[in-house]
Design an enzyme around this catalytic site. Structure first.
Site, PDB file in Angstrom:
ATOM      1  N   GLN A 136       0.875  -1.173   0.000  1.00  0.00           N
ATOM      2  CA  GLN A 136       0.000   0.000   0.000  1.00  0.00           C
ATOM      3  C   GLN A 136       0.912   1.223   0.000  1.00  0.00           C
ATOM      4  O   GLN A 136       1.626   1.458   0.977  1.00  0.00           O
ATOM      5  CB  GLN A 136      -0.852  -0.095   1.275  1.00  0.00           C
ATOM      6  CG  GLN A 136      -1.733   1.038   1.609  1.00  0.00           C
ATOM      7  CD  GLN A 136      -2.095   0.978   3.103  1.00  0.00           C
ATOM      8  OE1 GLN A 136      -1.529   0.193   3.876  1.00  0.00           O
ATOM      9  NE2 GLN A 136      -3.006   1.822   3.513  1.00  0.00           N
ATOM     10  N   GLY A 137       0.935   1.988  -1.102  1.00  0.00           N
ATOM     11  CA  GLY A 137       1.821   3.142  -1.215  1.00  0.00           C
ATOM     12  C   GLY A 137       1.091   4.431  -0.881  1.00  0.00           C
ATOM     13  O   GLY A 137       0.607   5.135  -1.784  1.00  0.00           O
ATOM     14  N   SER A 161       1.888   6.659   2.546  1.00  0.00           N
ATOM     15  CA  SER A 161       2.711   7.650   3.260  1.00  0.00           C
ATOM     16  C   SER A 161       3.922   8.093   2.455  1.00  0.00           C
ATOM     17  O   SER A 161       4.461   7.332   1.648  1.00  0.00           O
ATOM     18  CB  SER A 161       3.216   7.056   4.578  1.00  0.00           C
ATOM     19  OG  SER A 161       2.153   6.778   5.428  1.00  0.00           O
ATOM     20  N   SER A 182       4.823  -1.370   4.252  1.00  0.00           N
ATOM     21  CA  SER A 182       4.953  -2.763   4.694  1.00  0.00           C
ATOM     22  C   SER A 182       4.952  -3.669   3.475  1.00  0.00           C
ATOM     23  O   SER A 182       4.162  -3.463   2.546  1.00  0.00           O
ATOM     24  CB  SER A 182       3.783  -3.153   5.587  1.00  0.00           C
ATOM     25  OG  SER A 182       3.727  -2.299   6.698  1.00  0.00           O
ATOM     26  N   GLU A 201      -8.352  -0.917   7.533  1.00  0.00           N
ATOM     27  CA  GLU A 201      -7.136  -1.045   8.332  1.00  0.00           C
ATOM     28  C   GLU A 201      -7.434  -0.836   9.822  1.00  0.00           C
ATOM     29  O   GLU A 201      -6.947  -1.550  10.678  1.00  0.00           O
ATOM     30  CB  GLU A 201      -6.101  -0.026   7.851  1.00  0.00           C
ATOM     31  CG  GLU A 201      -4.746  -0.180   8.490  1.00  0.00           C
ATOM     32  CD  GLU A 201      -3.690   0.703   7.822  1.00  0.00           C
ATOM     33  OE1 GLU A 201      -4.044   1.796   7.351  1.00  0.00           O
ATOM     34  OE2 GLU A 201      -2.523   0.284   7.781  1.00  0.00           O
ATOM     35  N   GLU A 229      -3.024  10.076  17.641  1.00  0.00           N
ATOM     36  CA  GLU A 229      -3.508  11.462  17.536  1.00  0.00           C
ATOM     37  C   GLU A 229      -4.478  11.597  16.358  1.00  0.00           C
ATOM     38  O   GLU A 229      -5.527  12.233  16.476  1.00  0.00           O
ATOM     39  CB  GLU A 229      -2.326  12.425  17.366  1.00  0.00           C
ATOM     40  CG  GLU A 229      -1.476  12.599  18.613  1.00  0.00           C
ATOM     41  CD  GLU A 229      -0.604  11.382  18.952  1.00  0.00           C
ATOM     42  OE1 GLU A 229      -0.322  10.564  18.042  1.00  0.00           O
ATOM     43  OE2 GLU A 229      -0.230  11.229  20.118  1.00  0.00           O
TER      44      GLU A 229
END
Lengths: 392, 365
Positions: free
Chosen positions: A129-130, A132, A164, A247, A375
């Site tokens: 999963q691209g 960030s 990941s 997720e 957060e």
């Protein structure tokens, strides 16, 4: 309100349990301790997933036409719990099964579903999963990896990180900017990218715990066919939110089994160390025990809701906060009980449980960061669940 | 597996919410809280007409014959409304009678003509039945809720070294108020001098009846605490949306917003635990049910205190005023945290089951 499994669910559980008894490898725990290359270990996990797929255990809640079982999310939850109970190895294609697959089912074209879903289940194609980037973490929509349209292709340039399984992935759900002039949430597009395309470079990112679970990925003029746009062009934010909801909402489904095993082991260790009469130790272990159960109850409620609504909602952030912060508390309690022995790492002669506790303590620090920081989860609850004004 | 209220349970809960909104609004709570006993007979009669006191009493004994999930749903709404008076006390006594295999007083309780309470704690203030020291029906009980308005008391005592439960009419008992934080549920000291009463149970049967009654009451209390937490959260969020400082609603600041998010997490988790325990009372083995009850109470005890702390803090000076409703909930939250054992008491109960009996596996799954 009926928290017992119904006859169909019970039959399913018994079937899974019997199959795992007969087929799950028993050497996974030992294997994790052994010195073995990442590649060799991953090949092993891939073969294990293939075996599960052939027996019909991959994609429990996915439609039958894409190779799934067509069962409910409750069966999916039962399956994950049974896998954890059997201490079976995880499936190799974690991101594909948990995040990308459900997103393709929700947003994908008929061709994409045909081309990708079955191979996710069989582990023929591993996904990452691209999302960030170095300058777009919590503020994901500020990402700057860009894709320019050239004829029948998008040409991608940019840099992703914290990916990941990036080092082993065949394909990537990639979030890119396709309209730099639009407001930041409105100019994004999700692409399904072949990781073997020319122009992709993958490097490992070493974590504080010592392993390289994550990668960073560099894209230089990578060509992606237009037919691999997931959803609509410039509607990528909606697609990404769908992925992230999975997720947060369903990823922790079986963690209570693992946590409970850890607490049971701590109870044993406390007894061996003669500390099971210590009021403080008893209080802390009981607190862990209670919170693990409550995490399980929350999970049962959440899955019952998903079964009705079809998709996980923003309240899934509660689950994410709960499992990540609880694991940190649990690992700290372990350290307090084990005393000086807790810090002994893998390879130390006197390490308890092969140094798993020292490792677990370090690894748990990542829990409140990965999959959206605590957060950010609290921002989501504040705005999307409680209706408070956006703070950012 | 379905973790959520059924259609009929949802209707019961919505009816209860409407009932308390119209019959027991905050203006009434404030009025009743300032009476001598915090009990309002007219409200009690109306509650009885709805069948509330008999919700889990068997139909043959005049009750509605529903389960503990229904009791929890009702209690959650009572907690949200901060309904004052002796409902919890009465259902605790009724649960002890039913668990002892008796039917005495149950029809009256279900009909609303009889109110009751359980006299358990003594000067030691220990919730452990082993610590009951009173001999026969002479001695003193403390922290007895709603004793002034109860028609009879279930009294835990000791006879020839054995635990015993007696049903004692309030009649001539000497009852003294113990003024405390919660203005909506009053505590009393009760003095017994060779009082007369009927034996309900003794020995192991008494211990079991008492344990069951406390488990039932604790589940109802946890659900009630959840309702109270929800109300404090609602009050705080509403305030955070409307109160402006530095030109913005304070709920936009993360320090405030994240406190609200924590309140939601604690409230929802308390709710999951309370309803799970309610279900376990009807559908799981007694040790599993007791475990679920202690899990719920250990969590809710800490959670309701923390939710209350945040609710006051978020409203700043306003949250600290008498005029603001929060303090009535805050007071109840502290009393509820203590009642039937605080978090530490229930964690030790869990530890006994985990360390000493090693309750293995999970009920569902």
């Amino acid at each position: 309100m009926d928290l017992n499994l119904n006859p169909k669910e019970r039959a399913f559980r018994d079937e899974v349990r019997a199959w795992l008894d007969a087929n799950a490898p028993r050497d996974w725990a030992a294997r994790r301790q052994a010195e073995e290359s990442l590649n060799a270990r991953f090949t092993y996990l891939r073969q294990w997933q293939r075996k599960l797929f052939d027996a019909g255990w991959a994609g429990i809640s996915w439609p039958v036409e894409y190779g799934g079982r067509g069962a409910s999310v409750i069966e999916q939850m039962i399956f994950l719990e049974e896998m954890a109970r059997a201490q079976a190895p995880p499936m190799a294609n974690v991101i594909g099964l948990g995040l990308v697959g459900p997103t393709i089912i929700a947003f994908g074209s008929a061709r994409q579903k045909q081309a990708y879903l079955r191979k996710i289940l069989s582990a023929e194609e591993i996904w990452c999963q691209g999302f960030s980037e170095p300058n777009a973490g919590s503020d994901l929509a500020a990402l700057s990896t860009e894709a320019r349209r050239e004829g029948g292709y998008f040409v991608v340039n940019g840099h992703k990180c914290w990916t990941s399984y990036g080092w082993v992935a065949d394909r990537c759900e990639l979030l890119v900017r396709t309209d730099p002039a639009a407001p930041k949430h409105k100019g994004l597009t999700a692409l399904l990218v072949d990781m073997h395309s020319p122009g992709i470079e993958v490097r490992g990112l070493r974590q504080m715990s010592g392993e390289c679970e994550f990668s960073e990925i560099f894209f230089r003029d990578v060509r992606v066919p237009v037919e691999d746009v997931l959803g609509e062009v410039n509607d990528g934010w909606r697609v990404a939110i769908g992925t992230l909801a999975h997720e947060r909402g369903t990823f922790g489904a079986a963690l209570h089994v693992t946590y409970r095993r850890n607490v049971n082991r701590l109870v044993e260790l406390a007894r061996e160390m003669g500390r099971d009469g210590d009021a403080l130790v008893r209080q802390k272990l009981a607190q862990c025990y209670a919170e693990i159960e409550i995490m399980r109850f929350n999970q049962m409620r959440a899955f019952s809701r998903i079964k009705e609504t079809g998709v996980p909602g923003p309240e899934g952030s509660i689950q994410k906060i709960f499992w990540s912060e609880l694991n940190q508390r649990l690992q700290q309690v372990a350290m307090e009980i084990l005393g000086p022995y807790g810090q002994l790492a893998q390879g130390a002669e006197d390490a308890i449980d092969g140094g798993e506790w020292a490792y677990g303590y370090l690894r748990s620090r990542g829990n409140t960061i990965e999959a959206g920081t605590s957060e950010i989860q609290r921002n989501i609850i504040g705005h999307f669940v409680l209706g408070l004004a956006k703070s950012y | 597996m379905q973790f959520g209220l059924s259609e009929s349970q949802r209707i019961l809960k919505e009816n209860a919410r409407r009932f308390f909104a119209s019959e027991c609004p905050m203006s009434e709570v404030r009025r009743i809280a300032q009476t001598e006993t915090a009990h309002d007979e007219a409200l009690w009669r109306k509650m009885a007409a709805q069948g509330f006191p008999g919700v889990v009493i068997a139909e043959e004994a005049g009750g509605l014959g529903l389960g503990h999930v229904e009791l929890a749903a009702l209690a959650e709404e009572m907690g949200r409304a901060l309904a004052p008076g002796g409902f919890l006390s009465t259902i605790t006594a009724a649960a002890a009678i039913a668990a002892a295999g008796s039917r005495q007083y149950l029809a009256g309780i279900a009909a609303g003509t009889v109110k009751a309470t359980v006299a358990f704690l003594e000067s030691s203030a220990s919730w452990d039945p082993e610590d009951v020291k009173m001999r026969g029906l002479t001695g003193e009980k403390r922290f007895v809720p709603d004793a002034a308005t109860a028609d009879f008391l279930v009294v835990a005592t000791r006879e020839s070294g054995e635990l015993a439960l007696y049903l004692v009419p309030r009649g001539a008992l000497q009852i003294t108020a113990m003024p405390a934080l919660d203005l909506t549920r009053r505590l009393y000291k009760v003095r017994f001098e060779n009082a007369g009463g009927d034996l309900l149970a003794r020995g192991e049967a008494a211990r079991r009846a008492l344990e069951r009654a406390f488990d039932v009451a604790t589940v109802a209390l946890c659900a009630e605490m959840t309702g109270g937490m929800q109300k404090m959260l609602d009050i705080a969020v509403e305030y955070a949306k409307t109160r402006k400082q530095f030109g913005r609603p304070i709920g936009q600041y993360q320090a405030v917003q994240h406190a609200c998010a924590d309140m939601l997490l604690w409230t929802e988790s308390s709710r999951s635990a309370a309803y799970y325990a309610a279900w376990a009372l009807d559908s799981a083995s007694p040790p599993e049910a007791s475990m679920a009850v202690s899990i719920a109470k250990s969590y809710a005890s800490d959670a309701c205190r923390e939710v209350g702390n945040r609710a006051v803090q978020i409203q700043g000076g306003m949250g600290f005023t008498w005029e603001n409703d929060t303090h009535f909930y805050y007071r109840r939250a502290k009393a509820s945290e203590i009642a039937f054992g605080d978090a530490a008491y229930h964690r030790e109960r869990i530890a006994r089951m985990v360390f000493d009996q090693r309750l293995a596996g999970t009920t569902a799954g």
